[in-house]
Design a protein around this motif. Structure first.
Motif, PDB file in Angstrom:
ATOM      1  N   UNK A  29       9.798  -6.553  -7.367  1.00  0.00           N
ATOM      2  CA  UNK A  29      10.828  -5.526  -7.510  1.00  0.00           C
ATOM      3  C   UNK A  29      10.358  -4.285  -8.269  1.00  0.00           C
ATOM      4  N   UNK A  30       9.300  -4.431  -9.070  1.00  0.00           N
ATOM      5  CA  UNK A  30       8.795  -3.295  -9.845  1.00  0.00           C
ATOM      6  C   UNK A  30       7.466  -2.768  -9.317  1.00  0.00           C
ATOM      7  N   UNK A  31       7.170  -3.037  -8.035  1.00  0.00           N
ATOM      8  CA  UNK A  31       5.890  -2.589  -7.455  1.00  0.00           C
ATOM      9  C   UNK A  31       5.729  -1.079  -7.550  1.00  0.00           C
ATOM     10  N   UNK A  36       3.349   3.636 -10.264  1.00  0.00           N
ATOM     11  CA  UNK A  36       3.525   4.850 -11.053  1.00  0.00           C
ATOM     12  C   UNK A  36       2.827   4.716 -12.403  1.00  0.00           C
ATOM     13  N   UNK A  37       2.940   3.545 -13.016  1.00  0.00           N
ATOM     14  CA  UNK A  37       2.290   3.301 -14.300  1.00  0.00           C
ATOM     15  C   UNK A  37       0.775   3.425 -14.208  1.00  0.00           C
ATOM     16  N   UNK A 100      11.871  -6.148 -14.042  1.00  0.00           N
ATOM     17  CA  UNK A 100      11.097  -7.278 -14.553  1.00  0.00           C
ATOM     18  C   UNK A 100      10.461  -6.878 -15.879  1.00  0.00           C
ATOM     19  N   UNK A 101       9.884  -7.852 -16.551  1.00  0.00           N
ATOM     20  CA  UNK A 101       9.175  -7.588 -17.804  1.00  0.00           C
ATOM     21  C   UNK A 101       7.989  -6.660 -17.556  1.00  0.00           C
ATOM     22  N   UNK A 102       7.348  -6.797 -16.409  1.00  0.00           N
ATOM     23  CA  UNK A 102       6.213  -5.934 -16.069  1.00  0.00           C
ATOM     24  C   UNK A 102       6.680  -4.478 -15.975  1.00  0.00           C
ATOM     25  N   UNK A 103       7.795  -4.247 -15.317  1.00  0.00           N
ATOM     26  CA  UNK A 103       8.347  -2.897 -15.228  1.00  0.00           C
ATOM     27  C   UNK A 103       8.746  -2.361 -16.591  1.00  0.00           C
TER      28      UNK A 103
END
Length: 149
Positions: A29-31, A36-37, A100-103
């Motif tokens: 979901x945070x691909x 961007x990161x 998500x935590x990654x996002x």
């Protein structure tokens, strides 16, 4: 900010280098936020290197005043181009919600960059609000497994 607009921003920064399709977005979901990161980190590193070169050239120019040597500074145009590329990426990072935590880690790293002055001193020397934000960013980065540079 729409997904299409975000993908267009990423394509201008990494032409041909970004293979982000609907399947990748569905799997993570945070691909988009992670992509961007990555772009943000790469451009920030390039900007820091250019700024360091500029500082070294300025120091060399001071030393060269007594000599006839010419010192060439890195192109101001390239720094401006990097800053212009960073702007839409930063705006997209702020606009896209983390799922998500990654996002969350991407957003926390960006916040740390924007508020880098919070890390110039020990936390105890900051006012209460700044100290609170610094600890929140550090905690989010820690949970996300992201290092602060």
């Amino acid at each position: 900010m729409s997904l299409d607009e975000t993908l267009r921003i990423l394509a201008t920064v990494e032409p041909g280098g970004l293979a982000l399709d609907q399947l990748a977005i569905d799997d993570s979901p945070d691909a988009v936020l992670v992509a961007l990161g990555r772009s943000f980190e790469a451009l920030s590193a390039e900007l820091a290197a250019l700024q360091q070169q500029d500082a070294q050239c300025a120091a060399a120019a001071c030393e060269a005043k007594s000599h006839v040597t010419a010192v060439v500074a890195p192109g101001l145009e390239r720094m401006e181009a990097v800053l212009n590329s960073l702007d839409p990426i930063e705006r997209a990072i702020m606009a896209i919600p983390a799922r998500t935590v990654v996002g969350l880690g991407v957003k926390a790293r960006h916040a740390a960059h924007v508020l880098s002055n919070y890390w110039m001193d020990v936390p105890e020397s900051l006012d209460w609000d700044a100290r609170t934000v610094r600890h929140l960013i550090e905690s989010a980065c820690s949970v996300a497994g992201v290092e602060l540079s």
